[in-house]
Design a protein around this motif. Structure first.
Motif, PDB file in Angstrom:
ATOM      1  N   SER A   1       0.824  -1.197   0.000  1.00 41.72           N
ATOM      2  CA  SER A   1       0.000   0.000   0.000  1.00 41.72           C
ATOM      3  C   SER A   1       0.868   1.260   0.000  1.00 41.72           C
ATOM      4  O   SER A   1       0.593   2.217  -0.738  1.00 41.72           O
ATOM      5  CB  SER A   1      -0.937  -0.023   1.214  1.00 41.72           C
ATOM      6  OG  SER A   1      -1.816   1.066   1.172  1.00 41.72           O
ATOM      7  N   ALA A   2       1.926   1.268   0.803  1.00 42.40           N
ATOM      8  CA  ALA A   2       2.839   2.418   0.847  1.00 42.40           C
ATOM      9  C   ALA A   2       3.562   2.583  -0.493  1.00 42.40           C
ATOM     10  O   ALA A   2       3.724   3.707  -0.987  1.00 42.40           O
ATOM     11  CB  ALA A   2       3.850   2.245   1.979  1.00 42.40           C
ATOM     12  N   PHE A   3       3.976   1.474  -1.088  1.00 42.49           N
ATOM     13  CA  PHE A   3       4.615   1.515  -2.405  1.00 42.49           C
ATOM     14  C   PHE A   3       3.663   2.110  -3.438  1.00 42.49           C
ATOM     15  O   PHE A   3       4.038   2.972  -4.234  1.00 42.49           O
ATOM     16  CB  PHE A   3       5.057   0.110  -2.829  1.00 42.49           C
ATOM     17  CG  PHE A   3       5.455   0.019  -4.275  1.00 42.49           C
ATOM     18  CD1 PHE A   3       6.640   0.572  -4.715  1.00 42.49           C
ATOM     19  CD2 PHE A   3       4.634  -0.616  -5.194  1.00 42.49           C
ATOM     20  CE1 PHE A   3       6.997   0.510  -6.057  1.00 42.49           C
ATOM     21  CE2 PHE A   3       4.984  -0.695  -6.535  1.00 42.49           C
ATOM     22  CZ  PHE A   3       6.181  -0.128  -6.971  1.00 42.49           C
ATOM     23  N   MET A   4       2.418   1.664  -3.410  1.00 43.10           N
ATOM     24  CA  MET A   4       1.434   2.165  -4.373  1.00 43.10           C
ATOM     25  C   MET A   4       1.172   3.654  -4.169  1.00 43.10           C
ATOM     26  O   MET A   4       1.008   4.394  -5.144  1.00 43.10           O
ATOM     27  CB  MET A   4       0.130   1.368  -4.270  1.00 43.10           C
ATOM     28  CG  MET A   4       0.230  -0.031  -4.830  1.00 43.10           C
ATOM     29  SD  MET A   4       0.745  -0.064  -6.565  1.00 43.10           S
ATOM     30  CE  MET A   4      -0.567   0.903  -7.305  1.00 43.10           C
ATOM     31  N   ALA A   5       1.136   4.101  -2.940  1.00 40.71           N
ATOM     32  CA  ALA A   5       0.936   5.535  -2.660  1.00 40.71           C
ATOM     33  C   ALA A   5       2.084   6.344  -3.260  1.00 40.71           C
ATOM     34  O   ALA A   5       1.851   7.381  -3.898  1.00 40.71           O
ATOM     35  CB  ALA A   5       0.817   5.769  -1.167  1.00 40.71           C
ATOM     36  N   ARG A   6       3.314   5.852  -3.086  1.00 32.89           N
ATOM     37  CA  ARG A   6       4.472   6.549  -3.668  1.00 32.89           C
ATOM     38  C   ARG A   6       4.408   6.517  -5.186  1.00 32.89           C
ATOM     39  O   ARG A   6       4.679   7.505  -5.866  1.00 32.89           O
ATOM     40  CB  ARG A   6       5.785   5.906  -3.187  1.00 32.89           C
ATOM     41  CG  ARG A   6       6.091   6.106  -1.729  1.00 32.89           C
ATOM     42  CD  ARG A   6       7.492   5.653  -1.373  1.00 32.89           C
ATOM     43  NE  ARG A   6       7.820   4.292  -1.752  1.00 32.89           N
ATOM     44  CZ  ARG A   6       7.571   3.212  -1.020  1.00 32.89           C
ATOM     45  NH1 ARG A   6       6.952   3.330   0.153  1.00 32.89           N
ATOM     46  NH2 ARG A   6       7.917   2.006  -1.444  1.00 32.89           N
ATOM     47  N   LYS A   7       4.058   5.368  -5.729  1.00 27.82           N
ATOM     48  CA  LYS A   7       4.004   5.188  -7.177  1.00 27.82           C
ATOM     49  C   LYS A   7       2.953   6.108  -7.801  1.00 27.82           C
ATOM     50  O   LYS A   7       3.206   6.753  -8.809  1.00 27.82           O
ATOM     51  CB  LYS A   7       3.697   3.712  -7.475  1.00 27.82           C
ATOM     52  CG  LYS A   7       3.876   3.309  -8.892  1.00 27.82           C
ATOM     53  CD  LYS A   7       5.329   3.149  -9.226  1.00 27.82           C
ATOM     54  CE  LYS A   7       5.476   2.549 -10.615  1.00 27.82           C
ATOM     55  NZ  LYS A   7       6.821   2.663 -11.113  1.00 27.82           N
ATOM     56  N   MET A   8       1.784   6.153  -7.205  1.00 27.74           N
ATOM     57  CA  MET A   8       0.704   6.983  -7.740  1.00 27.74           C
ATOM     58  C   MET A   8       1.038   8.468  -7.592  1.00 27.74           C
ATOM     59  O   MET A   8       0.718   9.262  -8.466  1.00 27.74           O
ATOM     60  CB  MET A   8      -0.619   6.655  -7.055  1.00 27.74           C
ATOM     61  CG  MET A   8      -1.105   5.234  -7.328  1.00 27.74           C
ATOM     62  SD  MET A   8      -1.383   4.843  -9.056  1.00 27.74           S
ATOM     63  CE  MET A   8      -2.955   5.640  -9.309  1.00 27.74           C
ATOM     64  N   ALA A   9       1.697   8.839  -6.496  1.00 22.31           N
ATOM     65  CA  ALA A   9       2.100  10.237  -6.307  1.00 22.31           C
ATOM     66  C   ALA A   9       3.105  10.646  -7.379  1.00 22.31           C
ATOM     67  O   ALA A   9       3.051  11.758  -7.901  1.00 22.31           O
ATOM     68  CB  ALA A   9       2.685  10.426  -4.920  1.00 22.31           C
ATOM     69  N   ALA A  10       3.982   9.730  -7.758  1.00 23.35           N
ATOM     70  CA  ALA A  10       4.975  10.024  -8.800  1.00 23.35           C
ATOM     71  C   ALA A  10       4.307  10.167 -10.163  1.00 23.35           C
ATOM     72  O   ALA A  10       4.781  10.924 -11.008  1.00 23.35           O
ATOM     73  CB  ALA A  10       6.031   8.916  -8.837  1.00 23.35           C
ATOM     74  N   CYS A  11       3.205   9.477 -10.388  1.00 25.35           N
ATOM     75  CA  CYS A  11       2.482   9.558 -11.656  1.00 25.35           C
ATOM     76  C   CYS A  11       1.770  10.888 -11.806  1.00 25.35           C
ATOM     77  O   CYS A  11       1.550  11.357 -12.926  1.00 25.35           O
ATOM     78  CB  CYS A  11       1.466   8.421 -11.765  1.00 25.35           C
ATOM     79  SG  CYS A  11       2.208   6.802 -11.952  1.00 25.35           S
ATOM     80  N   VAL A  12       1.406  11.510 -10.700  1.00 28.82           N
ATOM     81  CA  VAL A  12       0.654  12.760 -10.727  1.00 28.82           C
ATOM     82  C   VAL A  12       1.559  13.921 -11.121  1.00 28.82           C
ATOM     83  O   VAL A  12       1.119  14.874 -11.748  1.00 28.82           O
ATOM     84  CB  VAL A  12      -0.012  13.037  -9.349  1.00 28.82           C
ATOM     85  CG1 VAL A  12      -0.633  14.404  -9.299  1.00 28.82           C
ATOM     86  CG2 VAL A  12      -1.025  11.963  -9.057  1.00 28.82           C
ATOM     87  N   VAL A  13       2.832  13.832 -10.778  1.00 28.53           N
ATOM     88  CA  VAL A  13       3.774  14.929 -11.029  1.00 28.53           C
ATOM     89  C   VAL A  13       3.925  15.219 -12.473  1.00 28.53           C
ATOM     90  O   VAL A  13       3.716  14.793 -13.420  1.00 28.53           O
ATOM     91  CB  VAL A  13       5.161  14.608 -10.415  1.00 28.53           C
ATOM     92  CG1 VAL A  13       6.169  15.646 -10.794  1.00 28.53           C
ATOM     93  CG2 VAL A  13       5.025  14.460  -8.941  1.00 28.53           C
TER      94      VAL A  13
END
Length: 85
Positions: free
Chosen positions: A73-85
């Motif tokens: 879940s933490a990995f996915m949060a980081r991954k999705m945050a990086a996609c938004v940038v």
């Protein structure tokens, strides 16, 4: 986004063959506990990529990212945050 709502049922249904959320703690080691092996990690990655429209790089497929529901879940949060940038 609460990734646990999709990740946990996937793991419970595909690896433990149950719908009982109490069968697996969110912080329990999936690898040391024998819930997933290398093939299971690949299946999990395929599920995450298909569900969330992301690409998990080979270098990201490490125990620190996939050893528990909390870690995934933490990995996915980081991954999705990086996609938004």
């Amino acid at each position: 986004m609460d990734f646990k709502k999709t990740i946990k049922p996937f793991i419970l249904g595909n690896y433990l063959f149950t719908e009982d959320a109490a069968a697996l703690a969110d912080d329990a080691s999936l690898i040391r506990g024998g819930v997933v092996d290398s093939t299971g990690i690949l299946e999990l990655v395929e599920f995450l990529e298909g569900t969330y429209g992301i690409r998990v790089e080979a270098a990201e497929m490490i125990p620190a990212n996939f050893d528990s529901i909390d870690m995934i879940s933490a990995f996915m949060a980081r991954k999705m945050a990086a996609c938004v940038v």
